[in-house]
Motif scaffolding. Structure first.
Motif, PDB file in Angstrom:
ATOM      1  N   GLU A 156       9.254   0.199 -13.440  1.00  0.00           N
ATOM      2  CA  GLU A 156       9.610  -0.058 -12.050  1.00  0.00           C
ATOM      3  C   GLU A 156       8.893  -1.303 -11.530  1.00  0.00           C
ATOM      4  OE1 GLU A 156       9.877   2.533  -7.944  1.00  0.00           O
ATOM      5  OE2 GLU A 156       8.718   3.282  -9.627  1.00  0.00           O
ATOM      6  N   ILE A 157       9.657  -2.162 -10.857  1.00  0.00           N
ATOM      7  CA  ILE A 157       9.089  -3.403 -10.317  1.00  0.00           C
ATOM      8  C   ILE A 157       8.656  -3.115  -8.883  1.00  0.00           C
ATOM      9  CG2 ILE A 157       9.556  -5.875  -9.900  1.00  0.00           C
ATOM     10  CD1 ILE A 157      10.067  -5.334 -12.807  1.00  0.00           C
ATOM     11  N   LEU A 158       7.372  -3.339  -8.614  1.00  0.00           N
ATOM     12  CA  LEU A 158       6.811  -2.873  -7.343  1.00  0.00           C
ATOM     13  C   LEU A 158       6.077  -3.965  -6.558  1.00  0.00           C
ATOM     14  CD1 LEU A 158       5.205   0.314  -8.916  1.00  0.00           C
ATOM     15  CD2 LEU A 158       7.076   0.354  -7.265  1.00  0.00           C
ATOM     16  N   PRO A 159       6.728  -5.081  -6.279  1.00  0.00           N
ATOM     17  CA  PRO A 159       5.971  -6.132  -5.581  1.00  0.00           C
ATOM     18  C   PRO A 159       5.689  -5.755  -4.132  1.00  0.00           C
ATOM     19  CG  PRO A 159       8.264  -6.762  -5.783  1.00  0.00           C
ATOM     20  CD  PRO A 159       8.126  -5.443  -6.484  1.00  0.00           C
ATOM     21  N   SER A 160       4.490  -6.084  -3.680  1.00  0.00           N
ATOM     22  CA  SER A 160       4.154  -5.830  -2.280  1.00  0.00           C
ATOM     23  C   SER A 160       4.311  -7.123  -1.491  1.00  0.00           C
ATOM     24  CB  SER A 160       2.716  -5.317  -2.195  1.00  0.00           C
ATOM     25  OG  SER A 160       2.030  -5.907  -1.123  1.00  0.00           O
ATOM     26  N   ALA A 161       5.031  -7.028  -0.365  1.00  0.00           N
ATOM     27  CA  ALA A 161       5.235  -8.215   0.474  1.00  0.00           C
ATOM     28  C   ALA A 161       3.891  -8.703   1.023  1.00  0.00           C
ATOM     29  CB  ALA A 161       6.187  -7.878   1.607  1.00  0.00           C
ATOM     30  N   ARG A 162       2.984  -7.771   1.256  1.00  0.00           N
ATOM     31  CA  ARG A 162       1.684  -8.158   1.811  1.00  0.00           C
ATOM     32  C   ARG A 162       0.904  -9.029   0.813  1.00  0.00           C
ATOM     33  NH1 ARG A 162      -3.465  -6.652   1.808  1.00  0.00           N
ATOM     34  NH2 ARG A 162      -3.113  -5.046   0.260  1.00  0.00           N
ATOM     35  N   ILE A 163       0.960  -8.649  -0.475  1.00  0.00           N
ATOM     36  CA  ILE A 163       0.241  -9.443  -1.490  1.00  0.00           C
ATOM     37  C   ILE A 163       0.907 -10.816  -1.638  1.00  0.00           C
ATOM     38  CG2 ILE A 163      -0.381  -9.562  -3.957  1.00  0.00           C
ATOM     39  CD1 ILE A 163      -2.069  -7.558  -2.335  1.00  0.00           C
ATOM     40  N   ARG A 164       2.234 -10.831  -1.627  1.00  0.00           N
ATOM     41  CA  ARG A 164       2.921 -12.142  -1.677  1.00  0.00           C
ATOM     42  C   ARG A 164       2.459 -13.033  -0.534  1.00  0.00           C
ATOM     43  NH1 ARG A 164       8.956 -10.025  -2.713  1.00  0.00           N
ATOM     44  NH2 ARG A 164       8.845  -9.895  -4.973  1.00  0.00           N
ATOM     45  N   GLU A 165       2.420 -12.455   0.656  1.00  0.00           N
ATOM     46  CA  GLU A 165       2.018 -13.259   1.820  1.00  0.00           C
ATOM     47  C   GLU A 165       0.591 -13.754   1.680  1.00  0.00           C
ATOM     48  OE1 GLU A 165       2.946 -10.707   5.140  1.00  0.00           O
ATOM     49  OE2 GLU A 165       5.081 -10.832   4.604  1.00  0.00           O
ATOM     50  N   LYS A 166      -0.258 -12.914   1.088  1.00  0.00           N
ATOM     51  CA  LYS A 166      -1.665 -13.307   0.917  1.00  0.00           C
ATOM     52  C   LYS A 166      -1.788 -14.461  -0.096  1.00  0.00           C
ATOM     53  CE  LYS A 166      -6.015 -11.063   0.267  1.00  0.00           C
ATOM     54  NZ  LYS A 166      -6.778 -10.002  -0.357  1.00  0.00           N
ATOM     55  N   ILE A 167      -0.993 -14.391  -1.159  1.00  0.00           N
ATOM     56  CA  ILE A 167      -1.009 -15.476  -2.160  1.00  0.00           C
ATOM     57  C   ILE A 167      -0.522 -16.773  -1.517  1.00  0.00           C
ATOM     58  CG2 ILE A 167       0.069 -16.308  -4.306  1.00  0.00           C
ATOM     59  CD1 ILE A 167       0.169 -13.331  -5.226  1.00  0.00           C
ATOM     60  N   VAL A 168       0.592 -16.664  -0.799  1.00  0.00           N
ATOM     61  CA  VAL A 168       1.174 -17.838  -0.128  1.00  0.00           C
ATOM     62  C   VAL A 168       0.164 -18.446   0.844  1.00  0.00           C
ATOM     63  CG1 VAL A 168       2.881 -18.464   1.633  1.00  0.00           C
ATOM     64  CG2 VAL A 168       3.590 -17.131  -0.363  1.00  0.00           C
ATOM     65  N   ALA A 169      -0.482 -17.603   1.643  1.00  0.00           N
ATOM     66  CA  ALA A 169      -1.440 -18.112   2.630  1.00  0.00           C
ATOM     67  C   ALA A 169      -2.592 -18.824   1.934  1.00  0.00           C
ATOM     68  CB  ALA A 169      -1.963 -16.960   3.485  1.00  0.00           C
ATOM     69  N   ALA A 170      -3.020 -18.298   0.785  1.00  0.00           N
ATOM     70  CA  ALA A 170      -4.159 -18.908   0.091  1.00  0.00           C
ATOM     71  C   ALA A 170      -3.799 -20.253  -0.532  1.00  0.00           C
ATOM     72  CB  ALA A 170      -4.709 -17.943  -0.956  1.00  0.00           C
ATOM     73  N   VAL A 171      -2.655 -20.361  -1.191  1.00  0.00           N
ATOM     74  CA  VAL A 171      -2.306 -21.685  -1.779  1.00  0.00           C
ATOM     75  C   VAL A 171      -2.070 -22.704  -0.673  1.00  0.00           C
ATOM     76  CG1 VAL A 171      -1.428 -21.012  -4.053  1.00  0.00           C
ATOM     77  CG2 VAL A 171       0.133 -21.059  -2.174  1.00  0.00           C
ATOM     78  N   ASP A 172      -1.448 -22.255   0.406  1.00  0.00           N
ATOM     79  CA  ASP A 172      -1.236 -23.141   1.552  1.00  0.00           C
ATOM     80  C   ASP A 172      -2.589 -23.630   2.091  1.00  0.00           C
ATOM     81  OD1 ASP A 172       0.707 -24.015   3.935  1.00  0.00           O
ATOM     82  OD2 ASP A 172      -1.117 -23.151   4.811  1.00  0.00           O
ATOM     83  N   ALA A 173      -3.543 -22.702   2.220  1.00  0.00           N
ATOM     84  CA  ALA A 173      -4.857 -23.063   2.772  1.00  0.00           C
ATOM     85  C   ALA A 173      -5.584 -24.046   1.858  1.00  0.00           C
ATOM     86  CB  ALA A 173      -5.697 -21.813   2.975  1.00  0.00           C
ATOM     87  N   VAL A 174      -5.505 -23.841   0.550  1.00  0.00           N
ATOM     88  CA  VAL A 174      -6.206 -24.754  -0.372  1.00  0.00           C
ATOM     89  C   VAL A 174      -5.710 -26.182  -0.165  1.00  0.00           C
ATOM     90  CG1 VAL A 174      -6.544 -25.433  -2.784  1.00  0.00           C
ATOM     91  CG2 VAL A 174      -6.664 -23.015  -2.153  1.00  0.00           C
ATOM     92  N   PHE A 175      -4.399 -26.362  -0.205  1.00  0.00           N
ATOM     93  CA  PHE A 175      -3.872 -27.731  -0.127  1.00  0.00           C
ATOM     94  C   PHE A 175      -3.969 -28.301   1.293  1.00  0.00           C
ATOM     95  CE2 PHE A 175      -1.075 -27.124  -4.146  1.00  0.00           C
ATOM     96  CZ  PHE A 175      -2.110 -27.588  -4.943  1.00  0.00           C
ATOM     97  N   THR A 176      -3.899 -27.438   2.287  1.00  0.00           N
ATOM     98  CA  THR A 176      -3.989 -27.936   3.658  1.00  0.00           C
ATOM     99  C   THR A 176      -5.400 -28.454   3.946  1.00  0.00           C
ATOM    100  OG1 THR A 176      -2.271 -26.378   4.286  1.00  0.00           O
ATOM    101  CG2 THR A 176      -3.524 -27.327   6.079  1.00  0.00           C
TER     102      THR A 176
END
Ligand code: HPA
Length: 236
Positions: free
Chosen positions: A208-228
């Motif tokens: 079963e594929i169980l991605p959490s939207a919250r974890i996705r958002e956290k990853i996105v926020a972190a890569v965005d923060a690094v480059f910003t």
């Protein structure tokens, strides 16, 4: 533009409204997306409609296009399966080495047209500085793992998964080779963030594929923060 993000499954769309450019490269077309007011370019590995399967992603066009516009530092983001009970769905693992079981895809820019055959070192394919900056932004120390790349698009058999675990793999995905190899050939700093979305075939009861939207958002926020926040891009 110095910074690039290649988003995989679950990360198909740029993180904010973006201008698009189709670049024609010697290896086909690449679609570059420029989010408004952001210092990075975004490439959707499987297309924004998730219509490009792993074995036909235009890896060479994508990396060539990023290099052409001056990108030197890249985060790949990948959804992966876990070979081990200790990495559960929605854990995040930073790639620190790979095993390559791909079969049919063009995987080098050094394809025999150079005057002398070239062999690129793979002793440190993933950039530890980008890993460290990601962990800082994510707010957690993260495990490092070996990414087994399969050809796909099918999932693996039970016997294959037992074999990949027995040779030291930690997670399985279908795209990191050749992406990391091509980025290295272009002299880029490259890191790959794995979002574990399932246990691999036979590791747990179900696939079963169980991605959490919250974890996705956290990853996105972190890569965005690094480059910003990053003020000093490194030269290739
Ligand atoms: N196998 C291969 N690739 C994957 C998997 C898997 O179980 N999950 C997400 N990408």
């Amino acid at each position: 533009m110095h910074y690039g993000i290649i988003g995989g499954t679950g990360f198909e769309a740029p993180f904010s409204p973006a201008r698009e450019e189709i670049m024609t490269t010697p290896y086909g077309e690449a679609k570059l997306m420029y989010p408004e007011d952001k210092p990075y370019v975004f490439v959707s590995r499987h297309g924004t409609g998730h219509n490009i399967p792993p074995h036909v992603v235009p890896y060479k066009a994508n990396i060539w296009a990023l290099h052409e516009i001056g990108v030197t530092e890249v985060y790949g983001i990948s959804a992966v399966g876990s070979l081990k009970k200790k990495y559960a769905p929605n854990d995040v693992v930073l790639t620190d080495d790979f095993l390559d079981f791909t079969k049919t895809r063009p995987s080098t820019f050094y394809d025999g047209t150079e005057t002398v055959a070239k062999h690129i070192a793979m002793d440190a394919p993933y950039d530890e500085e980008l890993n460290r900056l990601f962990e800082e932004a994510y707010g957690e120390k993260l495990p490092r793992g070996i990414y087994v790349t399969t050809e796909g698009p099918r999932f693996e058999s039970r016997a294959e998964i037992r074999f990949y675990a027995s040779i030291g793999g930690d997670v399985v995905g279908m795209t990191n080779v050749p992406e990391v190899v091509l980025a290295k050939e272009m002299g880029m700093y490259y890191a790959n963030i794995c979002h574990v979305v399932n246990y691999c075939t036979g590791v747990a009861e179900s696939l079963e594929i169980l991605p959490s939207a919250r974890i996705r958002e956290k990853i996105v926020a972190a890569v965005d923060a690094v480059f910003t926040k990053k003020t000093e891009p490194r030269a290739a």
